[in-house]
Scaffold this active site. Structure first.
Site, PDB file in Angstrom:
ATOM      1  N   LYS A  80      13.730  26.589  71.821  1.00  0.00           N
ATOM      2  CA  LYS A  80      13.187  28.119  72.499  1.00  0.00           C
ATOM      3  C   LYS A  80      13.119  28.662  71.972  1.00  0.00           C
ATOM      4  O   LYS A  80      11.781  29.555  71.805  1.00  0.00           O
ATOM      5  CB  LYS A  80      14.812  28.728  72.791  1.00  0.00           C
ATOM      6  CG  LYS A  80      15.587  29.105  71.683  1.00  0.00           C
ATOM      7  CD  LYS A  80      17.017  30.173  71.647  1.00  0.00           C
ATOM      8  CE  LYS A  80      17.858  30.518  70.919  1.00  0.00           C
ATOM      9  NZ  LYS A  80      17.961  29.533  68.939  1.00  0.00           N
ATOM     10  N   ARG A 123      23.774  37.423  70.837  1.00  0.00           N
ATOM     11  CA  ARG A 123      24.859  36.604  70.530  1.00  0.00           C
ATOM     12  C   ARG A 123      26.384  36.618  71.144  1.00  0.00           C
ATOM     13  O   ARG A 123      27.300  35.777  71.125  1.00  0.00           O
ATOM     14  CB  ARG A 123      24.877  36.472  68.894  1.00  0.00           C
ATOM     15  CG  ARG A 123      23.428  37.082  68.030  1.00  0.00           C
ATOM     16  CD  ARG A 123      23.638  37.325  67.208  1.00  0.00           C
ATOM     17  NE  ARG A 123      24.399  38.686  66.816  1.00  0.00           N
ATOM     18  CZ  ARG A 123      25.179  39.271  65.923  1.00  0.00           C
ATOM     19  NH1 ARG A 123      24.527  38.326  64.684  1.00  0.00           N
ATOM     20  NH2 ARG A 123      25.000  40.380  65.399  1.00  0.00           N
ATOM     21  N   ARG A 165      15.453  17.549  62.530  1.00  0.00           N
ATOM     22  CA  ARG A 165      14.506  18.720  61.987  1.00  0.00           C
ATOM     23  C   ARG A 165      14.508  18.365  60.777  1.00  0.00           C
ATOM     24  O   ARG A 165      15.005  18.180  59.900  1.00  0.00           O
ATOM     25  CB  ARG A 165      14.774  19.944  62.938  1.00  0.00           C
ATOM     26  CG  ARG A 165      15.241  20.240  62.247  1.00  0.00           C
ATOM     27  CD  ARG A 165      15.936  22.001  62.213  1.00  0.00           C
ATOM     28  NE  ARG A 165      16.834  22.838  61.886  1.00  0.00           N
ATOM     29  CZ  ARG A 165      17.110  23.548  62.301  1.00  0.00           C
ATOM     30  NH1 ARG A 165      16.954  24.227  63.209  1.00  0.00           N
ATOM     31  NH2 ARG A 165      18.236  24.095  61.620  1.00  0.00           N
ATOM     32  N   ARG A 201      16.904  19.674  55.151  1.00  0.00           N
ATOM     33  CA  ARG A 201      18.048  20.929  54.631  1.00  0.00           C
ATOM     34  C   ARG A 201      19.387  20.126  54.489  1.00  0.00           C
ATOM     35  O   ARG A 201      19.998  19.475  55.713  1.00  0.00           O
ATOM     36  CB  ARG A 201      17.611  21.390  55.547  1.00  0.00           C
ATOM     37  CG  ARG A 201      16.209  22.827  55.828  1.00  0.00           C
ATOM     38  CD  ARG A 201      16.803  24.474  56.345  1.00  0.00           C
ATOM     39  NE  ARG A 201      17.670  24.188  57.724  1.00  0.00           N
ATOM     40  CZ  ARG A 201      17.573  25.320  58.130  1.00  0.00           C
ATOM     41  NH1 ARG A 201      17.292  26.594  57.801  1.00  0.00           N
ATOM     42  NH2 ARG A 201      17.991  25.224  59.245  1.00  0.00           N
ATOM     43  N   ARG A 223      28.375  25.107  63.856  1.00  0.00           N
ATOM     44  CA  ARG A 223      27.369  26.006  64.311  1.00  0.00           C
ATOM     45  C   ARG A 223      26.663  25.898  65.855  1.00  0.00           C
ATOM     46  O   ARG A 223      27.280  26.591  66.769  1.00  0.00           O
ATOM     47  CB  ARG A 223      25.662  25.761  63.631  1.00  0.00           C
ATOM     48  CG  ARG A 223      25.451  26.211  62.904  1.00  0.00           C
ATOM     49  CD  ARG A 223      24.465  26.219  61.915  1.00  0.00           C
ATOM     50  NE  ARG A 223      23.527  25.647  61.740  1.00  0.00           N
ATOM     51  CZ  ARG A 223      22.344  24.316  61.570  1.00  0.00           C
ATOM     52  NH1 ARG A 223      23.275  24.035  60.188  1.00  0.00           N
ATOM     53  NH2 ARG A 223      21.348  23.979  61.342  1.00  0.00           N
TER      54      ARG A 223
END
Ligand SMILES: [Zn+2]
Length: 221
Positions: A19, A97, A136, A168, A179
């Site tokens: 997005k 959110r 990623r 990460r 998440r």
């Protein structure tokens, strides 16, 4: 293809849906302003007052900054946009959110009389999101995040600064599932909120970036 009225585009999607990439492409194409709660919070944190200091503490503990604090920043930003001479519209990404935030955003956009609203949902399966997010990478030098889509997959170094890319620590599967769980619990109701009002435009996010963008443009027209 020039929209006559200012565009207000809200882009929803799970992390890893691409997005952010789509928002950037839209902003470039139409010369839109951009609102990101993350950027606003980072800027607000630097101000040496009660809220500035508290935002730092709240974020460090992995908690979320409550809606009234976020919305104060939003309204200031929207006011700034409204007073711009050549305002073409805005793109919102990573918000709302929660359903109360969606309701407040609707009221805010109404207040500023931006009626040309589009809500776009870049839909990918949770399985695909986990696959992309565990792969990623981030640039060690400038912090740029390289999503696991399109040509980014093949990059050996950061395309902006040449920095080294790494995965990460918080991009391990367990953290990602946490998440995504939050997305399902909090953001899915937002998606349903727009759906119920007949405002949601769903786009298949499991296509090439260009194909997704083509669908996005069709939706914005
Ligand atoms: Zn870089």
């Amino acid at each position: 293809m020039k929209p006559s009225k200012p565009l207000a585009i809200i882009i929803l999607g799970v992390q890893g849906s691409g997005k952010g990439t789509q928002a950037k492409m839209l902003i470039e194409k139409f010369g839109l302003e951009y609102i990101s709660s993350g950027d606003l919070l980072r800027a607000r944190k630097k101000k040496k007052d009660f809220t500035g200091a508290k935002i730092g503490r709240v974020i460090d503990r992995g908690l979320r900054v409550p809606t009234p604090v976020i919305f104060k920043m939003w309204m200031d930003k929207l006011e700034e946009f409204k007073n711009k001479k050549r305002f073409k519209g805005l793109a919102v990404e990573g918000s709302p959110r929660t359903v109360p935030e969606a309701e407040m955003l609707e009221l805010a956009l109404d207040w500023y009389e931006w009626k040309n609203k589009k809500v776009i949902y870049i839909d990918i399966s949770l399985k695909e999101a986990v696959w992309r997010l565990t792969r990623r990478r981030m640039c060690r030098k400038c912090g740029r995040i390289m999503p696991f889509v399109g040509e980014f997959r093949k990059m050996k170094k950061c395309d902006k600064c040449g920095g080294e890319l790494f995965t990460r620590k918080d991009d391990n599967e367990k953290a990602i599932r946490n998440r995504l769980g939050w997305f399902k619990k909090e953001v899915m109701p937002v998606i349903n909120y727009y759906k119920k009002r007949g405002k949601l435009i769903r786009i298949n996010g499991e296509q090439l970036i260009e194909a997704v963008f083509k669908d996005v443009l069709k939706a914005v027209k």
